[in-house]
Design an enzyme around this catalytic site. Structure first.
Site, PDB file in Angstrom:
ATOM      1  N   SER A 128      89.196 -39.727   6.451  1.00  0.00           N
ATOM      2  CA  SER A 128      88.116 -38.934   7.041  1.00  0.00           C
ATOM      3  C   SER A 128      87.038 -39.838   7.606  1.00  0.00           C
ATOM      4  O   SER A 128      86.806 -40.942   7.102  1.00  0.00           O
ATOM      5  CB  SER A 128      87.523 -38.049   5.942  1.00  0.00           C
ATOM      6  OG  SER A 128      86.286 -37.514   6.348  1.00  0.00           O
ATOM      7  N   TYR A 153      84.281 -36.815  -3.322  1.00  0.00           N
ATOM      8  CA  TYR A 153      85.340 -36.533  -2.341  1.00  0.00           C
ATOM      9  C   TYR A 153      85.456 -37.688  -1.352  1.00  0.00           C
ATOM     10  O   TYR A 153      86.542 -38.226  -1.121  1.00  0.00           O
ATOM     11  CB  TYR A 153      85.047 -35.216  -1.588  1.00  0.00           C
ATOM     12  CG  TYR A 153      85.751 -35.148  -0.259  1.00  0.00           C
ATOM     13  CD1 TYR A 153      87.111 -34.875  -0.190  1.00  0.00           C
ATOM     14  CD2 TYR A 153      85.064 -35.411   0.938  1.00  0.00           C
ATOM     15  CE1 TYR A 153      87.768 -34.868   1.031  1.00  0.00           C
ATOM     16  CE2 TYR A 153      85.709 -35.407   2.159  1.00  0.00           C
ATOM     17  CZ  TYR A 153      87.059 -35.133   2.202  1.00  0.00           C
ATOM     18  OH  TYR A 153      87.707 -35.138   3.403  1.00  0.00           O
ATOM     19  N   LYS A 157      88.535 -40.854  -0.544  1.00  0.00           N
ATOM     20  CA  LYS A 157      89.146 -41.299   0.723  1.00  0.00           C
ATOM     21  C   LYS A 157      89.015 -42.821   0.857  1.00  0.00           C
ATOM     22  O   LYS A 157      89.956 -43.500   1.277  1.00  0.00           O
ATOM     23  CB  LYS A 157      88.488 -40.592   1.911  1.00  0.00           C
ATOM     24  CG  LYS A 157      88.754 -39.095   1.952  1.00  0.00           C
ATOM     25  CD  LYS A 157      90.241 -38.785   2.070  1.00  0.00           C
ATOM     26  CE  LYS A 157      90.562 -37.313   1.951  1.00  0.00           C
ATOM     27  NZ  LYS A 157      91.995 -37.018   1.828  1.00  0.00           N
TER      28      LYS A 157
HETATM   29  C1  UD1 Z   1      82.354 -31.950   6.054  1.00  0.00           C
HETATM   30  C2  UD1 Z   1      82.261 -32.970   4.985  1.00  0.00           C
HETATM   31  C3  UD1 Z   1      83.180 -34.102   5.302  1.00  0.00           C
HETATM   32  C4  UD1 Z   1      84.597 -33.585   5.404  1.00  0.00           C
HETATM   33  C5  UD1 Z   1      84.647 -32.488   6.461  1.00  0.00           C
HETATM   34  C6  UD1 Z   1      86.017 -31.852   6.427  1.00  0.00           C
HETATM   35  C7  UD1 Z   1      79.950 -32.726   4.168  1.00  0.00           C
HETATM   36  C8  UD1 Z   1      78.609 -33.372   4.061  1.00  0.00           C
HETATM   37  N1  UD1 Z   1      80.882 -33.409   4.847  1.00  0.00           N
HETATM   38  O1  UD1 Z   1      81.934 -32.547   7.276  1.00  0.00           O
HETATM   39  O2  UD1 Z   1      83.106 -35.071   4.286  1.00  0.00           O
HETATM   40  O3  UD1 Z   1      85.457 -34.629   5.750  1.00  0.00           O
HETATM   41  O4  UD1 Z   1      83.684 -31.490   6.178  1.00  0.00           O
HETATM   42  O5  UD1 Z   1      86.107 -30.831   7.365  1.00  0.00           O
HETATM   43  O6  UD1 Z   1      80.160 -31.654   3.682  1.00  0.00           O
HETATM   44  N2  UD1 Z   1      76.675 -26.388   9.336  1.00  0.00           N
HETATM   45  C9  UD1 Z   1      75.743 -25.380   9.468  1.00  0.00           C
HETATM   46  N3  UD1 Z   1      75.961 -24.212   8.805  1.00  0.00           N
HETATM   47  C10 UD1 Z   1      77.063 -24.001   8.018  1.00  0.00           C
HETATM   48  C11 UD1 Z   1      78.014 -25.030   7.897  1.00  0.00           C
HETATM   49  C12 UD1 Z   1      77.781 -26.211   8.563  1.00  0.00           C
HETATM   50  O7  UD1 Z   1      74.728 -25.537  10.154  1.00  0.00           O
HETATM   51  O8  UD1 Z   1      77.189 -22.925   7.431  1.00  0.00           O
HETATM   52  C13 UD1 Z   1      76.463 -27.636  10.075  1.00  0.00           C
HETATM   53  C14 UD1 Z   1      76.366 -28.860   9.183  1.00  0.00           C
HETATM   54  O9  UD1 Z   1      75.043 -29.100   8.804  1.00  0.00           O
HETATM   55  C15 UD1 Z   1      76.926 -29.945  10.098  1.00  0.00           C
HETATM   56  C16 UD1 Z   1      77.931 -29.209  10.984  1.00  0.00           C
HETATM   57  O10 UD1 Z   1      77.596 -27.840  10.880  1.00  0.00           O
HETATM   58  O11 UD1 Z   1      75.904 -30.429  10.909  1.00  0.00           O
HETATM   59  C17 UD1 Z   1      79.368 -29.410  10.567  1.00  0.00           C
HETATM   60  O12 UD1 Z   1      79.465 -29.111   9.179  1.00  0.00           O
HETATM   61  P1  UD1 Z   1      80.878 -29.043   8.424  1.00  0.00           P
HETATM   62  O13 UD1 Z   1      81.803 -28.181   9.163  1.00  0.00           O
HETATM   63  O14 UD1 Z   1      80.589 -28.718   6.990  1.00  0.00           O
HETATM   64  O15 UD1 Z   1      81.441 -30.505   8.574  1.00  0.00           O
HETATM   65  P2  UD1 Z   1      80.785 -31.919   8.115  1.00  0.00           P
HETATM   66  O16 UD1 Z   1      79.598 -31.738   7.294  1.00  0.00           O
HETATM   67  O17 UD1 Z   1      80.658 -32.738   9.353  1.00  0.00           O
END
Ligand code: UD1
Length: 342
Positions: A128, A153, A157
């Site tokens: 990842s 997690y 990795k």
């Molecule tokens: C997350 C994990 C990462 C993992 C990946 C797998 C964290 C900090 N990181 O990545 O380790 O490999 O998932 O798919 O959890 N967001 C919102 N509202 C929501 C959900 C997300 O605003 O309800 C935003 C988050 O703040 C982020 C973006 O959307 O900026 C993407 O979030 P997400 O899909 O959870 O992925 P990551 O955080 O990048």
């Protein structure tokens, strides 16, 4: 290429899409899965797309004897794509030992079983972009330093990659490619398989599609005061089928002895960063569904921005992501509608 490939976690989100690509490219596969975050219905989807029902074994890879038995029963295996792992960041903070036992224990048992066979073996590891943390430079190349993991997690990795690297140094018969995924989204264009998160999704895109489907009242956008163009976090969203195809390319590279080193690492992304608000706007455009969302506080542990420099995968693997954000979100929405009977 007469190769039999083991796909662990092959009924999960990325595993099922990769199983389809493998079958379509003529590989014989065996899927093992403990069904902890998947279901056997996915097998039906794979069969509908490919016309082939792959062999499936329900197996918990934490059971060392069963892992050894699996390899004894299938002496013709030549490679593995290892997806099986827990992946919820928040959960890993609360239950670190379960994450280390499952993600690291299983990897060690698989490698021991492979070593026992004493023959050439190709291994693809699901890694990842989380290994980079907040990189100092964007886009992120494979040379970017590995930062201290933010969660157990993420640490599994990093440790997984270290273990694989060490074993390639002691066992010249083992070939490894570690694929560092950016943010996989979307579903198969056939709408026969897609992402099926159990419980409330933590990731952005399944939360968006579920909100549009009326399951959640609103989407929380975690922070709009980041140092980005519109203040929301930026990520590299890659279509799951593009990601799946890269596994097949990597596997072929190892099976045909094309590697320059026995342990190689590749970033898998589109190379393009999109903010949370851009994802929301694009979703609204392709679905025609207005999304109810609210800006709330930052989520702890989130990094500001991450997107891939994909030139290594482009040049060395000859692979490139083909689908853009619109296609990715459209297929995610089509899948959600199918699952919810909308
Ligand atoms: C997350 C994990 C990462 C993992 C990946 C797998 C964290 C900090 N990181 O990545 O380790 O490999 O998932 O798919 O959890 N967001 C919102 N509202 C929501 C959900 C997300 O605003 O309800 C935003 C988050 O703040 C982020 C973006 O959307 O900026 C993407 O979030 P997400 O899909 O959870 O992925 P990551 O955080 O990048």
């Amino acid at each position: 290429m007469p190769s039999k490939i083991l796909v662990t976690g092959g009924l999960g989100y990325i595993g099922s899409h990769t199983s389809v690509e493998l079958i379509q490219q003529g590989f014989e596969i065996i899927i093992v899965d403990d069904l902890s975050n998947s279901s056997t219905e996915v097998l039906e989807g794979i069969k509908k797309i490919t016309g082939i029902s792959p062999e499936f074994i329900k197996l918990d890879l934490k059971n060392k004897n069963e892992v050894n038995q699996l390899f004894d029963n299938h002496p013709d295996l030549t490679g593995i794509i290892h997806f099986a792992a827990y992946k919820a960041v928040g959960e890993s903070v609360n239950q670190p030992l379960e994450y280390y036992e499952n993600n690291i224990g299983s990897l060690v048992y698989l490698l021991q079983a492979i070593e026992r066979k004493g023959k050439k073996f190709s291994f693809i590891f699901s890694s990842s972009c989380t290994v980079y943390g907040q990189a100092d430079q964007l886009p992120i190349t494979e040379q970017a330093p590995i930062k201290k993991a933010e969660s157990p997690y993420g640490n599994t990795k990093q440790i997984g990659e270290d273990i694989l690297y060490d074993v390639t140094r002691s066992n010249a018969l083992l070939k490894v490619i570690s694929l560092r995924y950016f943010n996989p989204i979307g579903g198969h264009p056939s709408i026969e398989i897609g992402e099926l998160p159990k419980g409330k999704p933590q990731n952005l895109v399944p939360f968006i599609t579920q909100t549009a489907a009326g399951i959640h009242q609103k989407l929380n956008v975690f922070g709009d005061d980041y140092p980005t163009a519109d203040g929301t976090c930026v990520r590299d969203y890659i279509h799951v089928v593009d990601l799946a195809k890269a596994h097949v390319v990597g596997l072929k590279r190892m099976l045909t002895d094309e590697q320059s080193e026995n342990f190689e690492v590749f970033n898998l992304g589109t190379g393009k960063g999109n903010s949370v608000l851009e994802v929301i706007q694009t979703f609204e455009k392709v679905s025609g569904v207005p999304l109810n969302y609210e800006i709330v506080d930052r989520r702890s542990g989130d990094i500001v921005a991450a997107y891939a420099d994909t030139s290594k995968a482009n040049k060395v693997l000859g692979w490139q992501a083909k689908n853009d954000l619109e296609v990715s979100l459209k297929t995610a929405w089509e899948w959600e509608k199918k699952v919810r009977n909308i």
